[in-house]
Design an enzyme around this catalytic site. Structure first.
Site, short mmCIF file in Angstrom:
data_model
loop_
_atom_site.label_atom_id
_atom_site.label_comp_id
_atom_site.label_asym_id
_atom_site.label_seq_id
_atom_site.Cartn_x
_atom_site.Cartn_y
_atom_site.Cartn_z
N ASN A 15 4.18 3.29 -1.17
CA ASN A 15 5.33 3.11 -0.26
C ASN A 15 6.42 3.02 -1.33
O ASN A 15 7.72 3.78 -0.94
CB ASN A 15 5.06 1.71 0.40
N LEU A 34 2.26 -8.90 -4.01
CA LEU A 34 1.30 -10.02 -3.57
C LEU A 34 1.93 -11.53 -4.02
O LEU A 34 1.35 -12.30 -3.45
CB LEU A 34 0.07 -9.82 -4.09
N ILE A 67 7.47 -15.09 -3.39
CA ILE A 67 8.98 -15.02 -4.06
C ILE A 67 9.53 -16.58 -4.34
O ILE A 67 9.61 -17.10 -3.37
CB ILE A 67 9.88 -14.47 -2.85
N ASN A 78 10.05 -7.35 3.30
CA ASN A 78 8.85 -7.08 3.01
C ASN A 78 8.05 -6.21 4.21
O ASN A 78 8.64 -6.29 5.21
CB ASN A 78 7.96 -8.23 3.13
N HIS A 123 4.52 -5.49 5.93
CA HIS A 123 3.24 -6.22 6.04
C HIS A 123 2.27 -5.35 6.80
O HIS A 123 2.74 -4.85 8.03
CB HIS A 123 3.46 -7.62 6.76
N ASP A 154 5.36 -14.33 5.15
CA ASP A 154 5.31 -13.57 6.44
C ASP A 154 5.90 -14.30 7.45
O ASP A 154 5.45 -14.02 8.55
CB ASP A 154 3.70 -13.31 6.60
N GLU A 196 3.74 2.92 7.74
CA GLU A 196 4.47 2.77 6.78
C GLU A 196 5.35 3.64 6.23
O GLU A 196 6.53 3.59 5.95
CB GLU A 196 3.93 2.13 5.78
C1 GAR Z 1 0.84 -1.59 2.18
O1 GAR Z 1 -0.14 -1.30 3.24
C2 GAR Z 1 1.57 -2.84 2.40
O2 GAR Z 1 2.04 -3.03 3.89
C3 GAR Z 1 0.76 -3.96 2.05
O3 GAR Z 1 0.17 -3.52 0.97
C4 GAR Z 1 -0.22 -2.10 0.83
C5 GAR Z 1 0.40 -1.27 -0.48
O4 GAR Z 1 0.24 -0.05 -0.36
N1 GAR Z 1 1.41 -5.14 1.90
C6 GAR Z 1 0.85 -6.43 2.20
O5 GAR Z 1 -0.33 -6.44 2.53
C7 GAR Z 1 1.55 -7.49 1.79
N2 GAR Z 1 1.14 -8.71 2.42
P1 GAR Z 1 0.79 0.93 -1.32
O6 GAR Z 1 0.76 0.21 -2.79
O7 GAR Z 1 0.20 2.25 -1.46
O8 GAR Z 1 2.28 1.11 -1.08
#
Ligand code: GAR
Length: 190
Positions: free
Chosen positions: A16, A86, A89, A103, A105, A146, A175
Site C-alpha cells: 500500500n 501495527l 500511535i 489508517n 484497516h 480502530d 485497498e
Molecule cells: C493491509 O491489508 C492493511 O489494511 C493492513 O495490513 C496490510 C498491509 O499490507 N493493516 C492492518 O491490518 C492494520 N490493523 P501491505 O504491507 O502490503 O500494504
C-alpha cells in the site's frame, strides 16, 4: 505553492505504501516525503529505496518519546498515513497531528477491530466465522485502536472456497483502488 506532504508508517511488506507513492509521484500538489517503520527489515524499506523516498526505522522507546517528531521531521509534513502499521500511535504524535493521521484497516470496522487485529489474522477470523461480506475501512486515528471517525468503507464478498490468501488478495485490490483517492481527497480538504 509548496506541495502538501505525506509521511507513511508501515510495518511490513509495504504494497500500500508503494501504491500511495506511485499515485502521488506525478501529482502537482501532493507528495510522499518519508516512510517510517518499526522494523529495519520490513519490505517497505526496499520499496521506498526503489521509489526514491527516504525511509527510517525507530525503536519502541524512540517511537514513544518526543524525539520521534524530530526523527520523522514532523513539522515538514501535513498528513501521516498508516499503511499496515501495527503499533499504537502515542499521545504525543496524536497531539502533534490532530485529525491528521489516517489508517487503513482490512475489514468493515467496528467488526474485527482492536488490538491484535491486523492483516491475515483478520482474514482467518472472517473465514472461521463464515462471514459472507468483508471489506476495508479508512478512518482517522484517535487514542483508541480502530475507533477514529470513519472516512470510507467498501465491501467485497467472501466466497465459500476462499482461502486466507485469496481473501487477502481481494481486500488488497480494494485497498489499492481506493486508499490513494481517499487520502488525496482528505489532504486536499484540510
Ligand atoms: C493491509 O491489508 C492493511 O489494511 C493492513 O495490513 C496490510 C498491509 O499490507 N493493516 C492492518 O491490518 C492494520 N490493523 P501491505 O504491507 O502490503 O500494504
Amino acid at each position: 505553492m509548496n506541495k502538501l506532504s505525506i509521511a507513511i508508517l508501515a510495518s511490513g511488506n509495504g504494497s500500500n505504501a508503494e501504491n500511495l507513492i506511485r499515485h502521488f509521484q506525478e501529482h502537482p500538489n501532493i507528495k510522499v516525503v518519508l516512510i517510517g517503520s518499526n522494523k529495519a527489515n520490513a519490505g517497505v524499506h526496499q520499496r521506498a529505496l526503489k521509489m526514491e523516498v527516504p525511509s527510517v526505522t525507530f525503536s519502541k522507546d524512540l517511537f514513544n518519546s518526543p524525539a520521534v517528531l524530530q526523527l520523522l521531521n514532523a513539522e515538514k509534513f501535513d498528513l501521516m498515513v498508516l499503511a499496515g502499521f501495527l503499533w499504537k500511535i502515542p499521545a504525543l504524535i496524536l497531539a502533534a497531528f490532530p485529525n491528521r493521521i489516517i489508517n487503513i484497516h482490512p475489514a468493515l470496522l467496528p467488526k474485527y477491530g482492536g488490538k491484535g487485529m491486523y492483516g491475515t489474522h483478520i482474514h482467518q477470523l472472517v473465514l472461521a466465522n463464515k462471514e459472507v461480506v468483508t471489506g476495508i475501512t479508512i478512518h482517522l486515528v484517535n487514542e483508541i485502536y480502530d475507533q477514529g471517525k470513519v472516512l470510507f468503507q467498501v465491501r467485497c464478498e467472501v466466497y465459500e472456497n476462499d482461502t486466507v490468501d485469496s481473501l487477502a488478495n481481494r481486500v488488497h485490490q480494494l485497498e489499492y483502488q481506493y486508499f490513494p483517492k481517499i487520502v488525496e481527497e482528505y489532504i486536499l480538504s484540510l
